[in-house]
Write a protein that holds these residues in place. Structure first.
Motif, PDB file in Angstrom:
ATOM      1  N   TRP A  68       3.279   2.046   8.377  1.00 23.10           N
ATOM      2  CA  TRP A  68       4.522   2.605   7.589  1.00 23.10           C
ATOM      3  C   TRP A  68       4.372   2.042   6.068  1.00 23.10           C
ATOM      4  CZ3 TRP A  68       8.563   5.810   9.091  1.00 23.10           C
ATOM      5  CH2 TRP A  68       8.613   6.369  10.665  1.00 23.10           C
ATOM      6  N   PRO A  69       3.479   2.659   5.508  1.00 27.83           N
ATOM      7  CA  PRO A  69       3.324   2.063   4.143  1.00 27.83           C
ATOM      8  C   PRO A  69       4.568   2.323   3.365  1.00 27.83           C
ATOM      9  CG  PRO A  69       2.134   4.200   4.510  1.00 27.83           C
ATOM     10  CD  PRO A  69       2.796   3.634   6.016  1.00 27.83           C
ATOM     11  N   LEU A  70       5.015   1.168   2.687  1.00 29.18           N
ATOM     12  CA  LEU A  70       6.195   1.103   2.037  1.00 29.18           C
ATOM     13  C   LEU A  70       6.643   2.173   0.973  1.00 29.18           C
ATOM     14  CD1 LEU A  70       7.310  -2.582   1.886  1.00 29.18           C
ATOM     15  CD2 LEU A  70       8.691  -0.667   2.713  1.00 29.18           C
ATOM     16  N   VAL A  71       5.444   2.546   0.232  1.00 25.32           N
ATOM     17  CA  VAL A  71       5.805   3.514  -0.810  1.00 25.32           C
ATOM     18  C   VAL A  71       6.265   4.691  -0.331  1.00 25.32           C
ATOM     19  CG1 VAL A  71       4.177   4.743  -2.457  1.00 25.32           C
ATOM     20  CG2 VAL A  71       3.808   2.408  -2.515  1.00 25.32           C
ATOM     21  N   GLY A  72       5.582   5.220   0.758  1.00 25.10           N
ATOM     22  CA  GLY A  72       6.086   6.433   1.290  1.00 25.10           C
ATOM     23  C   GLY A  72       7.448   6.387   2.007  1.00 25.10           C
ATOM     24  N   VAL A  73       7.760   5.339   2.543  1.00 26.46           N
ATOM     25  CA  VAL A  73       8.852   4.998   3.268  1.00 26.46           C
ATOM     26  C   VAL A  73      10.126   4.983   2.015  1.00 26.46           C
ATOM     27  CG1 VAL A  73      10.561   3.325   4.402  1.00 26.46           C
ATOM     28  CG2 VAL A  73       7.973   3.613   5.084  1.00 26.46           C
ATOM     29  N   VAL A  74       9.821   4.220   1.042  1.00 26.24           N
ATOM     30  CA  VAL A  74      10.610   4.163  -0.051  1.00 26.24           C
ATOM     31  C   VAL A  74      10.888   5.547  -0.784  1.00 26.24           C
ATOM     32  CG1 VAL A  74      11.206   3.112  -2.523  1.00 26.24           C
ATOM     33  CG2 VAL A  74      10.428   1.777  -0.427  1.00 26.24           C
ATOM     34  N   TRP A  75       9.851   6.470  -1.125  1.00 26.58           N
ATOM     35  CA  TRP A  75      10.143   7.643  -1.556  1.00 26.58           C
ATOM     36  C   TRP A  75      10.910   8.413  -0.779  1.00 26.58           C
ATOM     37  CZ3 TRP A  75       9.702   9.586  -6.226  1.00 26.58           C
ATOM     38  CH2 TRP A  75       9.798  10.853  -6.549  1.00 26.58           C
ATOM     39  N   SER A  76      10.296   8.538   0.487  1.00 27.33           N
ATOM     40  CA  SER A  76      10.971   9.422   1.666  1.00 27.33           C
ATOM     41  C   SER A  76      12.788   9.288   1.593  1.00 27.33           C
ATOM     42  CB  SER A  76      10.354   9.358   2.780  1.00 27.33           C
ATOM     43  OG  SER A  76       9.295   9.680   2.680  1.00 27.33           O
ATOM     44  N   VAL A  77      13.021   7.841   1.646  1.00 31.27           N
ATOM     45  CA  VAL A  77      14.345   7.574   1.624  1.00 31.27           C
ATOM     46  C   VAL A  77      15.168   7.715   0.553  1.00 31.27           C
ATOM     47  CG1 VAL A  77      15.989   5.157   1.818  1.00 31.27           C
ATOM     48  CG2 VAL A  77      13.998   5.357   3.479  1.00 31.27           C
ATOM     49  N   LEU A  78      14.753   7.426  -0.737  1.00 29.80           N
ATOM     50  CA  LEU A  78      15.150   7.885  -2.029  1.00 29.80           C
ATOM     51  C   LEU A  78      15.414   9.336  -2.118  1.00 29.80           C
ATOM     52  CD1 LEU A  78      13.271   5.624  -4.522  1.00 29.80           C
ATOM     53  CD2 LEU A  78      15.667   5.239  -3.908  1.00 29.80           C
ATOM     54  N   ASN A  79      14.731  10.034  -1.748  1.00 26.54           N
ATOM     55  CA  ASN A  79      14.786  11.541  -1.754  1.00 26.54           C
ATOM     56  C   ASN A  79      15.279  12.485  -0.357  1.00 26.54           C
ATOM     57  OD1 ASN A  79      13.378  12.319  -4.581  1.00 26.54           O
ATOM     58  ND2 ASN A  79      12.204  10.666  -3.588  1.00 26.54           N
ATOM     59  N   GLY A  80      15.386  11.592   0.605  1.00 30.13           N
ATOM     60  CA  GLY A  80      16.143  12.000   1.879  1.00 30.13           C
ATOM     61  C   GLY A  80      15.357  13.292   2.407  1.00 30.13           C
ATOM     62  N   HIS A  81      14.136  13.234   2.433  1.00 26.84           N
ATOM     63  CA  HIS A  81      13.171  14.243   2.987  1.00 26.84           C
ATOM     64  C   HIS A  81      12.424  14.000   4.055  1.00 26.84           C
ATOM     65  CE1 HIS A  81      14.615  16.967  -0.229  1.00 26.84           C
ATOM     66  NE2 HIS A  81      13.654  16.429  -1.001  1.00 26.84           N
TER      67      HIS A  81
END
Length: 270
Positions: free
Chosen positions: A156-169
């Motif tokens: 669950w790489p954090l860059v992908g997780v954070v980006w997805s959470v910030l953009n809600g997608h």
């Protein structure tokens, strides 16, 4: 590109995507788990990705402002002692915050800057040593570096997780090896940045090199962060293209035998 099988652009229009960015992928968004993957349309998303990442750091001016209290603290400490250095560093951070408010710049980086300097100053005061001003940054780097590394290990790489959470997608990118690998590499770049900061600055801290601690904090901040940001932007674009192409292929709107098709890969579990 054709609009043959899907002539109802309704759900896509609120995102402001031009027809070229909507066409084939409009038919099957549910399989991708995102309305418009990561908020990145083909022409508009790339700029949006870079802008969002830079804004998290307060913009270019935020990067410059963050160095001022550190330099002020070290210089005043060498001339007049630790206590005056603490108060003048806090005053400089407050002055920068006021300047940002007057210039109508984002408030969050200004508030974070004041709080950060205040906490660092408090630690220096409690330890009775000027080098304590850098303790928070040193151990925070270790914590962040360890967190990024663990996120790669559990897939669950954090860059992908954070980006997805910030953009809600959503997290549809985890079902595509290319996208997941890109986010792994971006997360690894941040891991290297934070762990390198910890190793170098902890060594300088142990050697009582307060002045060089300031140099290392500033010099390792900008160049290494810039490299990690570039890798992050690349990973976001890579993941966006992969999910868009896959959702277009799964939607059944073919533009030619196998054209632009990216076959979904087995989900990454863990």
């Amino acid at each position: 590109m054709t609009e043959s099988s899907s002539s109802t652009p309704g759900p896509q229009e609120p995102f402001g995507s031009p027809p070229e960015a909507v066409d084939d992928s409009a038919g099957s968004e549910s399989s991708a788990g995102a309305k418009a993957p990561f908020g990145l349309g083909v022409p508009t998303g790339e700029n949006g990705a870079e802008q969002t990442l830079l804004q998290q750091m307060g913009g270019v001016s935020g990067l410059a402002y963050s160095a001022v209290p550190v330099v002020v603290f070290v210089v005043v400490n060498s001339l007049f002692g630790m206590v005056p250095a603490i108060w003048i560093a806090i005053a400089s951070s407050l002055a920068i915050a006021v300047a940002r408010v007057i210039r109508r710049e984002p408030l969050q980086p200004a508030v974070s800057g004041v709080l950060g300097v205040a906490v660092c100053s408090f630690i220096a005061y409690r330890t009775g040593d000027a080098k304590g001003f850098f303790l928070l940054g040193i151990w925070t780097s270790l914590l962040y570096g360890g967190g990024f590394l663990v996120s790669i290990a559990v897939r669950w790489p954090l860059v992908g997780v954070v980006w997805s959470v910030l953009n809600g997608h959503g997290f549809a990118w985890r079902h595509h090896r290319r996208a997941l690998t890109g986010y792994d590499l971006a997360t690894l770049s941040w891991t290297v940045v934070f762990l390198a900061k910890f190793v170098v600055q902890q060594w300088l801290y142990a050697a009582d090199q307060t002045g060089w601690l300031a140099v290392a904090r500033i010099a390792m901040g900008y160049p290494l962060t810039a490299v990690a940001l570039l890798v992050t932007v690349w990973a976001i674009r890579r993941a966006s293209r992969t999910v868009q192409q896959s959702s277009g292929a799964d939607g059944g709107s073919s533009t030619g035998p196998g054209a632009g098709r990216v076959a979904p890969e087995s989900p990454a579990t863990g």
